[in-house]
Design an enzyme around this catalytic site. Structure first.
Site, short mmCIF file in Angstrom:
data_model
loop_
_atom_site.label_atom_id
_atom_site.label_comp_id
_atom_site.label_asym_id
_atom_site.label_seq_id
_atom_site.Cartn_x
_atom_site.Cartn_y
_atom_site.Cartn_z
N HIS A 45 0.83 -1.20 0.00
CA HIS A 45 0.00 0.00 0.00
C HIS A 45 0.87 1.25 0.00
CE1 HIS A 45 -4.02 -1.49 0.16
NE2 HIS A 45 -3.89 -2.10 1.33
N CYS A 59 0.52 1.90 -5.79
CA CYS A 59 -0.39 2.76 -6.55
C CYS A 59 0.18 4.17 -6.69
CB CYS A 59 -1.75 2.83 -5.85
SG CYS A 59 -2.62 1.25 -5.77
N ARG A 80 0.21 2.55 -11.61
CA ARG A 80 1.19 1.87 -10.77
C ARG A 80 2.56 2.52 -10.90
NH1 ARG A 80 -2.85 0.57 -9.25
NH2 ARG A 80 -3.75 -1.50 -8.91
#
Length: 255
Positions: A159, A233, A242
């Site tokens: 994340h 991300c 990405r």
């Protein structure tokens, strides 16, 4: 005598009704605002706090289990890898061959990722599901890609925002920055080599054994080697694209 003004009760009732509607609408907006604020606090603060604490507990648990596990052998009894630096050139040259890592335990983390520049030390688990891996603050290993130290591509996801956000600042990594991957049997050191600032979320080429963007073919590699891929991300607080950081194996040391 002046005229006496007659107040119609129907007009008063209409004005009172309008005020009630306005007041009720204002209360509803305030309530919605408070709920949204609490959701933001939960996502941006509480999930980070909980995930980071859980990830650090897992790191300590791994370290304890390895320290008491007999040192130089892996869980499958394979000897530890040799303490030999890998070549820094492209993968066409022969790299040292580490012992095969055991199959990961899918129920928990099995490695520790350390990035000194980012002051990051986080567990690595098998798979990239949100509920099972990423939302715990872990870094996830892409199934089907290689394991640490193996020829090919050891590819990871994490994340960038919320749930521990371990990869929030990987855009700050520069060439030759080191990334270490510790397992029960060895520590593998990779050196950052290249960064792909933005590609499509579906760009599976970046995690192939020889990583090369399928969206931007000018980005990536052409020769087999010992690669590390970090993905997250981008831009921040979105999942539209990405960000990819690639590295190469430069050393491995037995525990």
């Amino acid at each position: 005598m002046g005229r006496v003004r007659v107040v119609r009760h129907s007009g008063l009732r209409r004005r009172a009704a309008r005020w009630r509607v306005l007041w009720g609408g204002g209360e509803a907006l305030v309530t919605v605002g408070v709920v949204l604020l609490l959701l933001v606090v939960h996502q941006m603060w509480w999930t980070n706090r909980e995930a980071r604490a859980g990830a650090q507990r897992e790191v300590r648990a791994l370290e304890r289990s390895w320290d008491g596990g007999g040192g130089g052998e892996s869980r499958t009894g394979a000897p530890a890898a040799s303490d030999t630096p890998a070549p820094e050139s492209d993968g066409a040259r022969e790299a040292p061959r580490p012992a095969a890592e055991p199959a990961p335990d899918w129920s928990r983390a099995y490695a520790i990722l350390t990035i000194p520049r980012l002051n990051l030390r986080v567990p690595v688990a098998e798979g990239i599901s949100k509920s099972g891996v990423l939302n715990k603050g872990y870094v996830g290993h892409y199934p089907g890609t290689q394991q640490p130290g193996q020829a090919g591509n050891f590819a990871l996801a994490g994340h960038r925002n919320t749930h521990g956000e371990p990869f929030r600042y990987i855009n700050r990594l520069e060439p030759k920055d080191t990334v270490r991957v510790e397992t029960r049997s060895a520590t593998y050191t990779y050196a950052v080599d290249r960064t792909l600032r933005q590609t499509a979320a579906h760009d599976g080429g970046v995690i192939r054994p020889v990583p090369r963007s399928a969206v931007r073919p000018d980005q990536g590699y052409e020769e087999p080697g010992y690669y590390l891929t970090l993905t997250t991300c981008t831009p921040e607080y979105t999942s539209k694209y990405r960000l990819v950081v690639w590295g190469k194996l430069v050393a491995m040391r037995p525990r």
